[in-house]
Design an enzyme around this catalytic site. Sequence first.
Site, PDB file in Angstrom:
ATOM      1  CG  ASP A  44      -2.040  -0.827   0.942  1.00  0.00           C
ATOM      2  OD1 ASP A  44      -2.317  -1.570   0.062  1.00  0.00           O
ATOM      3  OD2 ASP A  44      -2.646  -1.138   1.863  1.00  0.00           O
TER       4      ASP A  44
ATOM      5  CB  ALA B 214       5.189   0.559  -2.946  1.00  0.00           C
TER       6      ALA B 214
ATOM      7  CG  ASP C 178      -1.424   5.127  -0.978  1.00  0.00           C
ATOM      8  OD1 ASP C 178      -2.128   4.966  -2.072  1.00  0.00           O
ATOM      9  OD2 ASP C 178      -1.791   4.559   0.046  1.00  0.00           O
TER      10      ASP C 178
ATOM     11  CB  THR D  83     -10.839   6.962   3.522  1.00  0.00           C
ATOM     12  OG1 THR D  83     -11.659   6.374   3.543  1.00  0.00           O
ATOM     13  CG2 THR D  83     -10.549   7.910   5.032  1.00  0.00           C
TER      14      THR D  83
ATOM     15  CE  LYS E 181      -8.066   2.981   4.844  1.00  0.00           C
ATOM     16  NZ  LYS E 181      -8.009   1.368   3.886  1.00  0.00           N
TER      17      LYS E 181
ATOM     18  NE  ARG F 170     -14.894   1.625  -2.765  1.00  0.00           N
ATOM     19  CZ  ARG F 170     -13.713   1.886  -2.538  1.00  0.00           C
ATOM     20  NH1 ARG F 170     -13.361   2.356  -1.334  1.00  0.00           N
ATOM     21  NH2 ARG F 170     -12.531   1.423  -3.318  1.00  0.00           N
TER      22      ARG F 170
ATOM     23  CD  GLU G   8     -13.700  -2.087   4.513  1.00  0.00           C
ATOM     24  OE1 GLU G   8     -13.053  -3.336   4.266  1.00  0.00           O
ATOM     25  OE2 GLU G   8     -13.242  -1.069   4.309  1.00  0.00           O
TER      26      GLU G   8
ATOM     27  CE  LYS H  85      -3.272   1.782   4.276  1.00  0.00           C
ATOM     28  NZ  LYS H  85      -3.664   1.274   2.867  1.00  0.00           N
TER      29      LYS H  85
ATOM     30  CB  CYS I 292       7.171 -40.004   9.140  1.00  0.00           C
ATOM     31  SG  CYS I 292       6.297 -39.542   7.403  1.00  0.00           S
TER      32      CYS I 292
END
Length: 653
Positions: A62, A64, A66, A106, A143, A159, A190, A302, A393
């Site tokens: 996430d 990377a 963003d 969001t 979240k 959604r 969610e 985050k 075994c």
Amino acid sequence: MLSATQLEILSKSLQSSPSAQPERLETIAKQTQASDLADEELLAFLQICNNLYRSGEPLISDNAYDSVFLAELEKRHPDHPYLHTVEAEKSFAGKTVTLPQRMLSTEKAYSKENIQKWLNNIEKAALELEIDPVTLLFRATPKLDGFAAYDDGKMLYTRGDGRKGTDITRVFERGMIVGGSGKRGLGAGEIVVNQTYFNAHLADTFENARNFQASVIKEKELEPHALEAIQNHAALFYPFSELPDWQGSSAELATDFEAIIAKVHTLVDYDVDGVVFEVTDDRIKHHLGATRHHHRWQIAYKSNAETAQVIVLKVTPQTSRSGRVNPVAELELTRLSGAMISRATAHHYGMVKEQGIGEGTLIELTRSGMVIPKIERVITPQPPQIPDHCPSCGSNLVWDGDYLYCLNTSQCPAQIENTIEHFFRTLANNDGFGGKTIEKLHANGVNSVYEVYQLTLEQLITMGFRSKDGKNQVAQNLLDQLRRSRTEAIEDWRFLGAFGIYRMGLGNCERLLQHHRLLDIFSLKIDDIILIEGFAEKTATAVVECLALIKGDFMKIYQLGFNLIQTSLITEQQEKTSQIAGKTLVFTGTMIHGKRDDMIKEAKRLGAKVGSAVTGKTDLLVTGADVGATKIAAARENGVLVISEEEYLTLLG
């Protein structure tokens, strides 16, 4: 290297740009900056990453996505439509419908400074409305990392693109419950799966919770594990408004920021990938409004998932109770998110083989907060380490899809120990029989659950079960717990579930015993089991085969004398005489004469089906106190008979 699943998702995609080629994707994914990408390639890569993420097979982290690629697009084209469009969820079978209310994304923040800027904007809005900022209340919630959906009380929608979604009301008809108060019609939320349940029952089958959540939503008949999770209330729809939260002032938020983040992360037992902050004052919400992408009065924090490039020292095989051999990557000691990491799961040997995970492989490891370390990607593959023999075994291993199995079920130490531990853990009415105890028992020649129950005080003492002062209390405690496990009442379906029958979780065990007595199940044929709701032919075949294999051990243990609570049978006589047999019921409101769960169980015992949403298939809506208008309106719309709790009880006689 891209996995086979990722390649399959890409092959179904309509994108045909050069950046969609696996080799090019792998090259771009390794980059820590995106300035050399052309606009077209950058946008295509973002769309592909979003598609893979929504399908449960993320290509990059996430952070990377963003901070590297999305940030590059924003830097070049601040008004680009992609930045202001809700990132579409994966499509599912079902009719596409307009959402009752737009579902936006969001806005994200990765630092305390960004949160402070957001707080400053809220304060500015308050002053514009002549509201004292000191009086404002802020709410912080986990979240959830699930599948976003919207519940209007009649229908549940994905959604989608934020404006139109897919009708997935079928998940409620399958028995999915609503988290929190249990009420329908509370808007956005969610679909999630309980993390503890996932780790215990699903982690061997699914690489992550998002993969599993997709299987719950699909239109076709559910696999047993998905139906099991729904019926055990481990998979559910959680409205955002019902989430447990922290509330306080902006001053408290600024002062105790780290502590608040840490606390909110632990409020639920679901996958959480951040904390959502919002101001609660409706006047400010209305004043600030929203962009085409997100609400301005809300923001998600985050934590930057820490990453490290680590060398794999070796891949260690571990044999589970089912005989599945799972790979564990042994790593160079590395500190991530405040913890020293030396191991990470490689999930299955199909992944090890495809991606080239072996001695000397360079991988990117990620960990955020308390999340289990994850192999994000393979940077430099090496010849994979695939075992030929069971590490426990020494038996030859066989492939079944992506998985390796040891078939030596009766003599494999790992399978024996895990089977014994599973039995006592599932009974859940005893203490002391954890992994260490069972490992010690097995080392002293104890090879089955039945043999555990035959142990004497003298044998346990000889095996070394005594306290440091030389007393025999440890051995005596174990014997007391064995006695407790037989005398303390437990449900017969739990007892059956303790034997670890393939495809027979506790929910399936209960359903089977609602139609057949415990000791009668060993004479059942495949056709007998298929008649029971939730049992497809594949499952029924596996159950019959496994019951034949365990019958001997089962009868020996059963004859030791357990205090079993017998499951009520749904008999033919009950179905003939019951006024609700064959009907579909929905219970709503607060019941006065008993708990709703008990009423649901009784209705099922009498041959009825119980749903949680009113549809055209519903026959009766049974109402208690404090009934919401939504279900009543749905009943009227679908011509469903509405009766009170008292009328329902009279109907039952």
